[in-house]
Design a protein around this motif. Structure first.
Motif, PDB file in Angstrom:
ATOM      1  N   UNK A  94      18.513 -26.680  44.728  1.00 20.74           N
ATOM      2  CA  UNK A  94      17.064 -26.721  44.560  1.00 20.74           C
ATOM      3  C   UNK A  94      16.496 -25.307  44.453  1.00 20.74           C
ATOM      4  N   UNK A  95      17.056 -24.389  45.245  1.00 23.90           N
ATOM      5  CA  UNK A  95      16.612 -22.998  45.188  1.00 23.90           C
ATOM      6  C   UNK A  95      16.889 -22.398  43.819  1.00 23.90           C
ATOM      7  N   UNK A  96      18.016 -22.719  43.221  1.00 18.24           N
ATOM      8  CA  UNK A  96      18.352 -22.213  41.887  1.00 18.24           C
ATOM      9  C   UNK A  96      17.445 -22.812  40.824  1.00 18.24           C
ATOM     10  N   UNK A  97      17.118 -24.098  40.977  1.00 15.61           N
ATOM     11  CA  UNK A  97      16.174 -24.718  40.037  1.00 15.61           C
ATOM     12  C   UNK A  97      14.827 -24.004  40.085  1.00 15.61           C
ATOM     13  N   UNK A  98      14.350 -23.738  41.298  1.00 20.10           N
ATOM     14  CA  UNK A  98      13.050 -23.082  41.448  1.00 20.10           C
ATOM     15  C   UNK A  98      13.089 -21.661  40.880  1.00 20.10           C
ATOM     16  N   UNK A  99      14.191 -20.961  41.114  1.00 21.46           N
ATOM     17  CA  UNK A  99      14.336 -19.612  40.579  1.00 21.46           C
ATOM     18  C   UNK A  99      14.380 -19.640  39.049  1.00 21.46           C
ATOM     19  N   UNK A 100      15.062 -20.644  38.500  1.00 14.58           N
ATOM     20  CA  UNK A 100      15.144 -20.778  37.044  1.00 14.58           C
ATOM     21  C   UNK A 100      13.765 -21.044  36.447  1.00 14.58           C
ATOM     22  N   UNK A 101      12.954 -21.840  37.142  1.00 17.66           N
ATOM     23  CA  UNK A 101      11.600 -22.110  36.651  1.00 17.66           C
ATOM     24  C   UNK A 101      10.770 -20.837  36.637  1.00 17.66           C
ATOM     25  N   UNK A 102      10.853 -20.043  37.713  1.00 12.69           N
ATOM     26  CA  UNK A 102      10.105 -18.779  37.775  1.00 12.69           C
ATOM     27  C   UNK A 102      10.520 -17.874  36.617  1.00 12.69           C
ATOM     28  N   UNK A 103      11.830 -17.761  36.387  1.00 15.36           N
ATOM     29  CA  UNK A 103      12.330 -16.921  35.303  1.00 15.36           C
ATOM     30  C   UNK A 103      11.894 -17.452  33.942  1.00 15.36           C
TER      31      UNK A 103
END
Length: 303
Positions: free
Chosen positions: A197-206
């Motif tokens: 989930x943390x990686x998904x959120x980071x990917x969205x920010x990027x």
């Protein structure tokens, strides 16, 4: 054969593009020795009437950035492969370099030289040679080298896999096929990578910062965010007084991404044809603008 080794042809672009090139990661991982030097000489040896071998003789090593060699030769001579010598080339942008004894141009800009070297048998071979690049870029490459070195040293495979996924996301890249195939063999992933989930959120920010290559990660989980991103991008293009080919192409590509190529059987739709003709000469500027406003509404209404 040298098919397992890279020589990267260099060209000047922005570091943003360079840092995101997955070949940089591979070059760092494949390199046994990465160093900076301002004192070196080119050497050419004619082996026969159809073979010329090129070398770089290193007079002095200024800074070592990575070293897996058991011993650094007192007189380091590196084989410098060039086009047509049994290798495949990739474009990497030219950013990075050495730290001391650098060249200073007339306008007082400092430049650096950086060597990525692998050892094959008794021969040292260039993977990448960055020649004459600026300090800001060097610092960015140094950061990349250190980050990837740290990941490379992680012993536990699952932890290394997760940290590598973080690196890809941080650099706006999707994992490449070699990476996926390796970790499939280790039974840590399938063709479809499951991110945290943390990686998904980071990917969205990027992604929302403009890293559109991450679209495959975010498009299903954050549909509304993705739509809003592309709507804003299309509106920004339409606000321009004068549009050129780059604008039309960017608009076409954004519509294509936002609608996933207009969905199943989209190739047969009128909107698909209109979008694909934005970069052609079939319509004048006035008609293209009308088409673009129509396509913007299509994207807004897309489910």
């Amino acid at each position: 054969m040298l098919n397992n080794f890279f020589l990267f042809l260099l060209t000047l672009f922005s570091f943003a593009a360079f840092a995101q090139n997955p070949n940089l990661r591979k070059a760092i991982l494949k390199s046994d020795f990465i160093f900076a030097s301002d004192e070196y000489q080119y050497k050419t040896i004619k082996k026969n009437d159809y073979t010329t071998e090129k070398y770089i003789s290193i007079t002095k090593i200024d800074t070592i950035l990575k070293n897996r060699l058991s011993k650094i030769p007192d007189k380091l001579i590196v084989r410098n492969y060039t086009d047509g010598e049994d290798f495949y080339s990739f474009l990497l942008t030219n950013d990075g370099g050495c730290v001391r004894n650098t060249l200073v141009s007339d306008d007082r800009i400092t430049y650096y030289n950086l060597f990525f070297v692998c050892k094959v048998g008794k021969e040292y071979q260039t993977l990448v040679f960055f020649n004459g690049i600026e300090y800001t870029t060097y610092k960015n490459i140094l950061r990349q080298i250190q980050t990837i070195k740290n990941i490379e040293q992680i012993k536990e495979l699952k932890a290394r896999f997760d940290k590598s996924l973080d690196w890809f996301i941080d650099n706006g890249q999707m994992p490449d096929l070699d990476f996926i195939e390796y970790y499939k063999e280790k039974e840590l992933t399938t063709d479809t990578i499951h991110y945290s989930e943390k990686q998904y959120q980071k990917a969205l920010v990027q992604f929302e910062k403009g890293e559109e290559e991450l679209l495959p990660i975010v498009k299903d989980k954050f549909k509304e965010n993705v739509k809003n991103y592309f709507v804003k991008k299309l509106e920004t293009i339409l606000e321009k007084d004068k549009l050129d080919y780059t604008d039309y192409y960017e608009f076409y590509e954004s519509v294509d991404h936002a609608t996933n190529n207009f969905g199943e059987n989209g190739y047969d739709s009128a909107n698909y044809l209109l979008n694909n003709n934005l970069t052609s000469d079939k319509f004048d500027e006035y008609d293209k603008k009308k088409i673009m406003y129509h396509l913007l509404q299509v994207v807004k209404d897309w489910e």
